[in-house]
Design an enzyme around this catalytic site. Structure first.
Site, PDB file in Angstrom:
ATOM      1  N   ARG A  21       0.846  -1.086   0.000  1.00  9.02           N
ATOM      2  CA  ARG A  21      -0.092  -0.155   0.128  1.00  9.02           C
ATOM      3  C   ARG A  21       0.827   1.354   0.144  1.00  9.02           C
ATOM      4  O   ARG A  21       0.360   2.384   0.540  1.00  9.02           O
ATOM      5  CB  ARG A  21      -0.859   0.020   1.295  1.00  9.02           C
ATOM      6  CG  ARG A  21      -2.025  -1.297   1.485  1.00  9.02           C
ATOM      7  CD  ARG A  21      -2.793  -1.266   0.132  1.00  9.02           C
ATOM      8  NE  ARG A  21      -3.550  -2.493   0.145  1.00  9.02           N
ATOM      9  CZ  ARG A  21      -3.360  -3.669  -0.560  1.00  9.02           C
ATOM     10  NH1 ARG A  21      -2.515  -3.729  -1.123  1.00  9.02           N
ATOM     11  NH2 ARG A  21      -4.196  -4.744  -0.265  1.00  9.02           N
ATOM     12  N   SER A  75     -11.333  -0.124   2.961  1.00  6.47           N
ATOM     13  CA  SER A  75     -10.455  -0.402   4.472  1.00  6.47           C
ATOM     14  C   SER A  75      -9.775   0.832   4.870  1.00  6.47           C
ATOM     15  O   SER A  75      -8.943   1.419   4.013  1.00  6.47           O
ATOM     16  CB  SER A  75      -9.252  -1.391   3.676  1.00  6.47           C
ATOM     17  OG  SER A  75     -10.042  -2.723   3.418  1.00  6.47           O
ATOM     18  N   GLU A  85      -4.708   3.666   6.352  1.00  4.64           N
ATOM     19  CA  GLU A  85      -4.489   3.552   4.798  1.00  4.64           C
ATOM     20  C   GLU A  85      -5.036   4.708   3.977  1.00  4.64           C
ATOM     21  O   GLU A  85      -4.458   5.025   3.135  1.00  4.64           O
ATOM     22  CB  GLU A  85      -5.062   1.972   4.200  1.00  4.64           C
ATOM     23  CG  GLU A  85      -4.979   1.910   2.730  1.00  4.64           C
ATOM     24  CD  GLU A  85      -5.558   0.336   2.578  1.00  4.64           C
ATOM     25  OE1 GLU A  85      -6.052   0.367   1.364  1.00  4.64           O
ATOM     26  OE2 GLU A  85      -5.355  -0.231   3.216  1.00  4.64           O
TER      27      GLU A  85
END
Length: 340
Positions: free
Chosen positions: A165, A240, A336
């Site tokens: 990520r 998420s 995130e």
């Protein structure tokens, strides 16, 4: 260019904040002209915000600068050989629609990334991934605009410095570049089918499919995501909210003694632990405080439950989750979502 424009429709959390200045661009030339004609507007600092699909940001306050929505459109192809094709998408194309375009052409490699919200231009930024696949697996290059020189540059796979990520665009290149187009190398015939994840295997079994095509893998992924994740158009969210933490093997073994059911995915001397499990064990699944909640089906997802949550409420809610997980497991979750 508009002044004091509401950004509620431009972020999937549905947070109602405003931009001091707002403009939508549909070509690279228009983008360059905006900066050339706004010499007092610093190009690469916090006074400029680029918005694509608005799916991976949390706006915590009014933006006292220029917000630019990239609406660059178009998809092109270059056949390399019998089995490989380069597909280039402009940054403003919707990600899932781009994946569907490739699947309709029987181009393989992106099927496990079906139904991820957002636009193509932001996909390399956080190296989006799901069900055993990441952008870096098929990424070839992207064209970017250097906001300091206003020149178009090309970044290859190595230069993007992809991580979990992560990419150069989230670290040392943050605020220095804007992605204009992305090129992927996909398969035409000999597709690499990835169905290792148990959820995909279970869904394919439910569908009665033993030897899936790339289209059937996509269908399974879509079914899974729709069963677990709320539609941002119905319930504001950014997917998420936290990364799955990676801890040392020794720390995992220590936690395993205290929490025997803790899941982990080993990778050398490290173990990736599902953030959703940690959050759920701390009692957050389905929990609501004010206008914000952790989704009842997937605790990794924070939702604007009433539609009236402020960005600060959502941020504070995420902070409480981080603190409780750290207190119980000694693991500090990392957001995130990009906090603005």
């Amino acid at each position: 260019m508009q002044e004091n424009r509401s950004l509620k429709a431009y972020n999937t959390f549905g947070v109602d904040v405003s931009a001091k200045y707002f403009v939508e661009v549909s070509s690279v030339e228009e983008l360059i002209e905006i900066f050339k004609n706004a010499p007092t507007q610093k190009r690469s600092d916090s006074k400029t915000l680029f918005i694509g699909g608005g799916s991976n940001i949390l706006l915590t306050k009014d933006f006292e600068g220029l917000v630019i929505q990239l609406n660059l459109k178009g998809i092109s192809e270059e056949i390399l050989n019998e089995n490989e094709v380069l597909v280039t998408s402009q940054a403003g194309e919707n990600w899932h629609e781009f994946v569907a375009y490739c699947l309709n052409k029987n181009y393989g490699g992106l099927e496990n990334l079906s139904l991820i919200p957002g636009n193509v231009g932001t996909s390399p930024m956080q190296n989006i991934g799901a069900y055993g696949t990441e952008i870096k697996d098929t990424f070839v290059r992207c064209k970017v605009l250097n906001l300091e020189t206003l020149e178009v540059e090309e970044f290859d796979h190595e230069k993007c410095n992809f991580g979990y990520r992560e990419s150069i665009f989230k670290r040392e290149g943050k605020g220095k570049y804007v992605i204009l187009e992305v090129t992927f190398k996909l398969t035409r015939k000999e597709h690499l089918i990835k169905t290792e994840y148990g959820a995909i295997q279970s869904e394919l079994a439910n569908l009665g499919i033993e030897n899936p095509t790339i289209q059937e893998v996509s269908k399974a992924v879509i079914n899974i995501r729709q069963s677990k994740l709320p539609d941002p158009k119905v319930l504001g969210n950014a997917g998420s909210f936290f990364k799955n933490p990676t801890i040392s093997l020794s720390q995992f073994e220590y936690l395993k003694e205290k929490f025997s059911t803790i899941p982990g995915y080993p990778n050398g001397d490290f173990v990736k632990v599902p953030a959703g499990w940690l959050i759920e064990q701390c009692g957050w699944k389905g929990k609501q405080i004010g206008n914000v909640a952790s989704h009842e089906l997937q605790s990794l997802v924070i939702v604007n439950k009433t539609g009236n949550a402020s960005g600060k409420e959502i941020f504070d809610f995420s902070t409480m989750i981080i603190e409780s997980v750290k207190e119980k497991f000694g693991i500090e979750l990392e957001r995130e979502v990009n906090i603005i």
